[in-house]
Design a protein around this motif. Sequence first.
Motif, PDB file in Angstrom:
ATOM      1  N   ALA A 176     -22.150 -96.785  47.805  1.00 50.37           N
ATOM      2  CA  ALA A 176     -21.325 -97.636  46.938  1.00 50.37           C
ATOM      3  C   ALA A 176     -20.800 -96.823  45.758  1.00 50.37           C
ATOM      4  CB  ALA A 176     -22.135 -98.842  46.446  1.00 50.37           C
ATOM      5  N   HIS A 177     -21.674 -95.985  45.183  1.00 51.15           N
ATOM      6  CA  HIS A 177     -21.215 -95.113  44.086  1.00 51.15           C
ATOM      7  C   HIS A 177     -20.058 -94.248  44.568  1.00 51.15           C
ATOM      8  CE1 HIS A 177     -25.543 -95.451  42.359  1.00 51.15           C
ATOM      9  NE2 HIS A 177     -24.767 -96.351  41.800  1.00 51.15           N
ATOM     10  N   ALA A 232     -26.796 -97.617  47.735  1.00 44.92           N
ATOM     11  CA  ALA A 232     -26.276 -97.451  46.373  1.00 44.92           C
ATOM     12  C   ALA A 232     -25.458 -96.165  46.278  1.00 44.92           C
ATOM     13  CB  ALA A 232     -27.443 -97.433  45.365  1.00 44.92           C
ATOM     14  N   HIS A 276     -28.890-104.192  42.259  1.00 42.45           N
ATOM     15  CA  HIS A 276     -29.748-104.314  43.432  1.00 42.45           C
ATOM     16  C   HIS A 276     -31.174-104.598  42.957  1.00 42.45           C
ATOM     17  CE1 HIS A 276     -27.051-101.700  46.306  1.00 42.45           C
ATOM     18  NE2 HIS A 276     -26.504-102.851  45.994  1.00 42.45           N
ATOM     19  N   THR A 280     -22.576-105.470  48.988  1.00 41.12           N
ATOM     20  CA  THR A 280     -22.231-105.032  47.633  1.00 41.12           C
ATOM     21  C   THR A 280     -20.717-105.060  47.439  1.00 41.12           C
ATOM     22  OG1 THR A 280     -24.218-103.672  47.492  1.00 41.12           O
ATOM     23  CG2 THR A 280     -22.405-103.071  46.030  1.00 41.12           C
ATOM     24  N   GLY A 285     -19.703-104.862  38.298  1.00 43.29           N
ATOM     25  CA  GLY A 285     -20.841-104.099  38.784  1.00 43.29           C
ATOM     26  C   GLY A 285     -21.838-104.967  39.534  1.00 43.29           C
ATOM     27  N   VAL A 286     -22.767-104.277  40.190  1.00 43.88           N
ATOM     28  CA  VAL A 286     -23.725-104.956  41.065  1.00 43.88           C
ATOM     29  C   VAL A 286     -25.135-104.466  40.750  1.00 43.88           C
ATOM     30  CG1 VAL A 286     -24.375-105.405  43.469  1.00 43.88           C
ATOM     31  CG2 VAL A 286     -21.956-105.069  42.881  1.00 43.88           C
ATOM     32  N   ASP A 313     -18.876-107.720  44.737  1.00 41.89           N
ATOM     33  CA  ASP A 313     -18.540-107.068  43.464  1.00 41.89           C
ATOM     34  C   ASP A 313     -17.301-107.724  42.855  1.00 41.89           C
ATOM     35  OD1 ASP A 313     -18.306-105.312  41.328  1.00 41.89           O
ATOM     36  OD2 ASP A 313     -17.104-103.878  42.487  1.00 41.89           O
ATOM     37  N   SER A 339     -30.042-100.312  39.993  1.00 43.66           N
ATOM     38  CA  SER A 339     -31.093-100.720  40.902  1.00 43.66           C
ATOM     39  C   SER A 339     -32.395-100.891  40.130  1.00 43.66           C
ATOM     40  CB  SER A 339     -31.235 -99.623  41.957  1.00 43.66           C
ATOM     41  OG  SER A 339     -32.194 -99.979  42.887  1.00 43.66           O
ATOM     42  N   VAL A 376     -23.278 -99.579  40.617  1.00 45.94           N
ATOM     43  CA  VAL A 376     -24.496-100.211  41.135  1.00 45.94           C
ATOM     44  C   VAL A 376     -25.695 -99.697  40.337  1.00 45.94           C
ATOM     45  CG1 VAL A 376     -26.049-100.473  43.097  1.00 45.94           C
ATOM     46  CG2 VAL A 376     -23.589-100.447  43.478  1.00 45.94           C
TER      47      VAL A 376
END
Lengths: 218, 357
Positions: free
Chosen positions: B121-122, B118, B102, B91, B99-100, B95, B130, B128
């Motif tokens: 990552a947050h 996630a 999932h 991620t 944003g990403v 990036d 999902s 992120v």
Amino acid sequence: MSKIMTKRDVIEWLKATAAVLEENRRYLTDLDSPIGDADHGINMDRGFKKVMSQLPAVEDKDVGTILRTAGMALVSSVGGAGGPLYGTFFMDAGKAVAGKTELSDEDLVLLIESGLKGVVRIGKTNLGDKTMVDALHPAVEALRRAVADGVDTAEALRLMTEAASKGMVDTIPMLAKKGRASYVGERSIGHQDPGATSSYMILKTLMETLASGHRATG
Amino acid sequence: MKKLINKPEDVVKEELEGIALAYPDLVKVHFEPNFVYRADAPVKGKVAIVSGGGSGHEPMHGGFVGVGMLDAACPGAVFTSPTPDQMLEATKTVDGGAGVLHIVKNYSGDIMNFEMAADMAHGEGIRVLSILIDDDVAVKDSLYTQGRRGTGTTVLSEKICGAAAEKGYDLKRVAALCRKVNINGRCMGMALTSCTVPHVGRPTFELGEDEMEIGIGIHGEPGRLRMKLKSADEITEMLALSVIEDPAYSRTVREWDEAKGEWVDVVLQDPPFKEGDQVLAFVNSMGGTPAIELPIVYRKLHEICEKKGLKIVRNLIGPYITSLEMQGCSITLLKMDDEMIGLWDAPVKTPGLRWGT
């Protein structure tokens, strides 16, 4: 309050668990074949080998750090549902006894109970879903009751292990409601849950470690 | 066990080494933690899409990394979900500041590991979202099970959402599109043979010469029903009707709510197919079924769709989401609208899927 478990015992417990899981790699995988995806023993063995590789770096630290390190090693190596579940079990158990180098029997109850709560939180699992919780939950209850009743530590751990064993066997007639086993529906009935089995093994190893080990007195 | 491998424990590592050597213009491979990512990542300003899951389903997911599809894929051990450190590193690597997303298949292990990633990552300030894929109609209810598994629709969602991200959709729009693809896609699979996980060394289940397993997932897990082997036409009809006649399906899934900053329960409902729908028909080999047999299935599927008033506007035929060497197939139907058709036709350049470039 007498101390029943030193950080040395905790390390011995993890080492013995790694040995037990390696020995039962095939057995746990066989349990996983009819109702899951035939990888539980392999994943747990891989995970505890990673734990073994991380232990030397934290051997001098407190019990909380040792358990959290073991948990993080499991999260990053087991995969599947077992990684987050067992990883959280040990990480949350470690948080509950952070900073301690020796544990009383009440600390031990807290340790295992916190681990169980973590598993329930992550897995959103109920008792009777045919998962590791079915072994862990009665074991925690039995240990807590025994400690509250002032039962001698060896006997308390024996009661805990007995409850885990019964919980494990009780998963056989259950219909799986979580994880991959839930997909086979009625066909999950009649098979013992592999996660409940590995949980039983981990608790039984704890009992054996403390029965054979050198105890601190306080 | 007869397999073209060296050591069972080296299968995934050596596969990734081979992919890195074979497609250097398309993908790069990161080891420890393992993930495949776009050669030109991060693409600045583009939403990145990350998926992953156990290995053994090739070409999914690693074979779908490249322009117009995934930005990164995280392979776990065979049939075992990858770990959060893989998804987190992937991620962070892809990036591009937009944003990403999932894309996660509905298996308890995949969900738990992706959620942990996630959350991490947050914590590092990366956006992120999902989306769960749960399209397998073999699982009837979500009340007493983990819910429907993520199967054929996963491949279609990765292609369509990848095209949308390439086109400049923002993160929320790509996520909404992915949700739309998921609720409009349905899949059903069957097996003629089991498969053998390399490090296990023997078949996951036993099937007699004259037996087949209906309603299998993609992990060699047994299905719901075992029956006597039937003809291709009869099997196709069984699978197709399970998909086409599946009623509305409702379940609760967890999604990350950016405004609240927490995971929330979202109720989703799949609308049933109806006469006049345009569909993409995806006939997938489980890995061991040869290419000669798939058009036989497609031929019957086409006939059934016509009879049911479904218009096949696009198709995909081949081994795209497999279970190692298992023989068998799955049928996925995805209800398409003009937006989805346009995105399906958009250029894609990955090791496993390539057109229009």
